[in-house]
Design an enzyme around this catalytic site. Structure first.
Site, PDB file in Angstrom:
ATOM      1  N   TYR A  53       0.664  -1.221   0.117  1.00 26.16           N
ATOM      2  CA  TYR A  53      -0.047   0.099  -0.129  1.00 26.16           C
ATOM      3  C   TYR A  53       0.735   1.164   0.007  1.00 26.16           C
ATOM      4  CZ  TYR A  53      -3.943  -3.207   1.361  1.00 26.16           C
ATOM      5  OH  TYR A  53      -4.686  -4.438   1.294  1.00 26.16           O
ATOM      6  N   LEU A 192     -17.221  -2.500   1.902  1.00 25.22           N
ATOM      7  CA  LEU A 192     -18.369  -1.538   1.408  1.00 25.22           C
ATOM      8  C   LEU A 192     -18.256  -1.434   0.014  1.00 25.22           C
ATOM      9  CD1 LEU A 192     -17.360   0.901   3.929  1.00 25.22           C
ATOM     10  CD2 LEU A 192     -19.293  -0.255   4.047  1.00 25.22           C
ATOM     11  N   ILE A 237     -12.815  -5.633   7.385  1.00 27.51           N
ATOM     12  CA  ILE A 237     -12.051  -4.488   7.615  1.00 27.51           C
ATOM     13  C   ILE A 237     -12.414  -3.256   6.710  1.00 27.51           C
ATOM     14  CG2 ILE A 237     -10.233  -5.760   8.653  1.00 27.51           C
ATOM     15  CD1 ILE A 237      -9.137  -6.309   6.034  1.00 27.51           C
ATOM     16  N   ASN A 249     -19.366   3.657  10.523  1.00 23.22           N
ATOM     17  CA  ASN A 249     -19.124   2.041  10.354  1.00 23.22           C
ATOM     18  C   ASN A 249     -19.087   1.368  11.840  1.00 23.22           C
ATOM     19  OD1 ASN A 249     -18.753   2.390   7.799  1.00 23.22           O
ATOM     20  ND2 ASN A 249     -16.520   2.328   7.843  1.00 23.22           N
TER      21      ASN A 249
HETATM   22  P1  NAP Z   1     -13.952  -0.777   1.422  1.00 28.45           P
HETATM   23  O1  NAP Z   1     -13.404  -0.613   2.955  1.00 28.45           O
HETATM   24  O2  NAP Z   1     -15.011  -1.615   1.073  1.00 28.45           O
HETATM   25  O3  NAP Z   1     -14.143   0.747   1.104  1.00 28.45           O
HETATM   26  C1  NAP Z   1     -13.498   1.998   1.288  1.00 28.45           C
HETATM   27  C2  NAP Z   1     -14.210   3.244   0.668  1.00 28.45           C
HETATM   28  O4  NAP Z   1     -15.485   3.121   1.352  1.00 28.45           O
HETATM   29  C3  NAP Z   1     -13.386   4.416   0.869  1.00 28.45           C
HETATM   30  O5  NAP Z   1     -13.445   5.366  -0.174  1.00 28.45           O
HETATM   31  C4  NAP Z   1     -13.871   4.994   2.037  1.00 28.45           C
HETATM   32  O6  NAP Z   1     -13.983   6.423   2.067  1.00 28.45           O
HETATM   33  C5  NAP Z   1     -15.395   4.791   1.994  1.00 28.45           C
HETATM   34  N1  NAP Z   1     -16.354   4.495   3.065  1.00 28.45           N
HETATM   35  C6  NAP Z   1     -15.834   4.115   4.418  1.00 28.45           C
HETATM   36  N2  NAP Z   1     -16.862   4.148   5.226  1.00 28.45           N
HETATM   37  C7  NAP Z   1     -17.728   4.578   4.545  1.00 28.45           C
HETATM   38  C8  NAP Z   1     -19.257   5.082   5.002  1.00 28.45           C
HETATM   39  N3  NAP Z   1     -19.638   4.691   6.189  1.00 28.45           N
HETATM   40  N4  NAP Z   1     -20.079   5.208   3.857  1.00 28.45           N
HETATM   41  C9  NAP Z   1     -19.720   5.816   2.740  1.00 28.45           C
HETATM   42  N5  NAP Z   1     -18.534   5.593   2.480  1.00 28.45           N
HETATM   43  C10 NAP Z   1     -17.401   5.014   3.336  1.00 28.45           C
HETATM   44  O7  NAP Z   1     -12.852  -0.884   0.329  1.00 28.45           O
HETATM   45  P2  NAP Z   1     -11.200  -1.362   0.771  1.00 28.45           P
HETATM   46  O8  NAP Z   1     -10.447  -0.192   1.314  1.00 28.45           O
HETATM   47  O9  NAP Z   1     -10.808  -1.967  -0.922  1.00 28.45           O
HETATM   48  O10 NAP Z   1     -11.040  -2.764   1.535  1.00 28.45           O
HETATM   49  C11 NAP Z   1     -10.860  -2.490   3.140  1.00 28.45           C
HETATM   50  C12 NAP Z   1      -9.409  -2.921   3.304  1.00 28.45           C
HETATM   51  O11 NAP Z   1      -9.539  -4.048   2.982  1.00 28.45           O
HETATM   52  C13 NAP Z   1      -8.412  -2.066   2.649  1.00 28.45           C
HETATM   53  O12 NAP Z   1      -8.424  -0.673   3.043  1.00 28.45           O
HETATM   54  C14 NAP Z   1      -7.192  -2.976   3.049  1.00 28.45           C
HETATM   55  O13 NAP Z   1      -6.742  -2.890   4.320  1.00 28.45           O
HETATM   56  C15 NAP Z   1      -8.067  -4.242   2.654  1.00 28.45           C
HETATM   57  N6  NAP Z   1      -7.937  -4.791   1.204  1.00 28.45           N
HETATM   58  C16 NAP Z   1      -7.246  -6.110   1.226  1.00 28.45           C
HETATM   59  C17 NAP Z   1      -7.058  -6.584  -0.025  1.00 28.45           C
HETATM   60  C18 NAP Z   1      -6.145  -7.918  -0.220  1.00 28.45           C
HETATM   61  O14 NAP Z   1      -5.991  -8.377  -1.412  1.00 28.45           O
HETATM   62  N7  NAP Z   1      -5.964  -8.762   0.822  1.00 28.45           N
HETATM   63  C19 NAP Z   1      -7.475  -6.068  -1.171  1.00 28.45           C
HETATM   64  C20 NAP Z   1      -8.381  -4.789  -0.973  1.00 28.45           C
HETATM   65  C21 NAP Z   1      -8.402  -4.241   0.427  1.00 28.45           C
HETATM   66  P3  NAP Z   1     -12.894   7.500   3.035  1.00 28.45           P
HETATM   67  O15 NAP Z   1     -11.591   6.837   2.882  1.00 28.45           O
HETATM   68  O16 NAP Z   1     -13.118   8.812   2.558  1.00 28.45           O
HETATM   69  O17 NAP Z   1     -13.623   7.074   4.393  1.00 28.45           O
END
Ligand code: NAP
Length: 281
Positions: A53, A192, A237, A249
């Protein structure tokens, strides 16, 4: 908040915090740190990051956020497949520890499967565990066949981090149950839908309108999160880069979806009827 138990007996709240893209934008940095801090204070112990990241920027920011509260955090980071040789894993771990400003990881994951033989990666992980540098190790983006292969190698895989949200339900067909029975905790990433179209779906809006949290009317994001958490055997997460998203959240853990909510969600996002290859982002 509901808890989930790792094979070694560690109990973790079912809601944690992701950190993909944090630290990438100087103007957002202070609030990203404040959100992680607020989450820790509220009892969200699990923080997930990765060496990938921002080329280490996320780990560096997490290191700042956990400074002084390291003991309260269950820290997870991931090694790139290109660093997953025996020596590579050990070196990558040292570099992650340095960026994170700590001398141990609670969980170290192989980010996805690459060209290095799994046995070698497992050997590297087990050696780090024997050194006391990591408490546990696991994998990410491993499908059923990968998990079977891993199991044959022995070792002690604690978790599998996978894409799971309303738009990606394929793992309900086999992987979720398989991992649970094997004592491997599933961590749902992008719960999300990365804050995209999922959060503007009319069915989620309709269900949100029928629910309240202690802070007022529920939101589509809270319904999406409550849905992932409904099973009780999945640790989610979501990434929140703002205080308002973090609070929202947290409140999702108050919601209980009804049978009719779940049926409406099944209608809009049908559960899998057959095996599909594990999706990943
Ligand atoms: P996510 O958590 O599904 O979504 C994050 C997005 O949603 C951000 O743009 C955030 O905006 C927004 N958000 C958060 N809370 C919200 C709410 N209550 N209302 C509206 N929008 C909201 O997506 P992700 O970041 O891809 O996945 C979560 C975590 O999983 C990652 O951060 C990472 O640590 C991990 N991950 C792992 C892999 C893997 O291959 N192992 C792949 C992808 C992700 P703001 O930032 O403006 O709050």
């Amino acid at each position: 908040m509901r808890k989930i138990t790792l094979r070694n007996g560690t109990e973790l709240p079912v809601l944690g915090m992701g950190t993909w893209n944090v630290g990438d934008c100087t103007e957002r940095r202070a609030e990203e740190i404040a959100s992680l801090r607020a989450g820790i204070e509220a009892g969200l112990r699990v923080i997930d990051t990765a060496e990938m990241y921002g080329g280490g920027r996320s780990e560096t920011l997490v290191g700042e956020a956990i400074d002084g509260v390291r003991e309260e955090v269950f820290l997870v980071t991931k090694v790139l497949p290109s660093n997953a040789s025996f020596e590579g894993v050990r070196r990558a771990c040292r570099n992650s520890l340095q960026r994170l400003g700590t001398d141990w990881l609670d969980l170290y994951l192989l980010h996805w499967r690459g060209g290095v033989p799994l046995a070698e990666t497992v050997r590297g992980m087990e050696s780090l565990r024997a050194d006391g540098v990591i408490r546990d190790w696991g994998v990410s983006n491993f499908d059923v066949d990968d998990m079977e292969e891993l199991e044959e190698l022995g070792g002690f895989c604690a978790a599998n981090q996978i894409l799971y949200n309303l738009e990606y339900r394929g793992v309900e067909f086999d992987l979720l149950d398989r991992d649970r029975v094997a004592g491997v905790v599933n961590m749902a990433y992008s719960p999300l839908g990365q804050g995209g179209e999922l959060l503007h779906h009319p069915v989620l809006d309709g269900i949100a309108a029928r629910h309240e949290t202690s802070a007022g009317a529920a939101t589509a994001a809270q319904i999406a999160l409550a849905w992932v958490l409904r099973r009780g055997d999945v640790l989610a997460i979501p990434k929140a880069g703002t205080m308002s998203h973090l609070r929202e959240n947290l409140l999702a853990t108050e919601l209980e979806l009804t049978e009719s909510d779940l049926a409406a969600l099944d209608g809009a996002f049908p559960p899998p009827r057959r095996k599909t290859r594990l999706a990943m982002i």
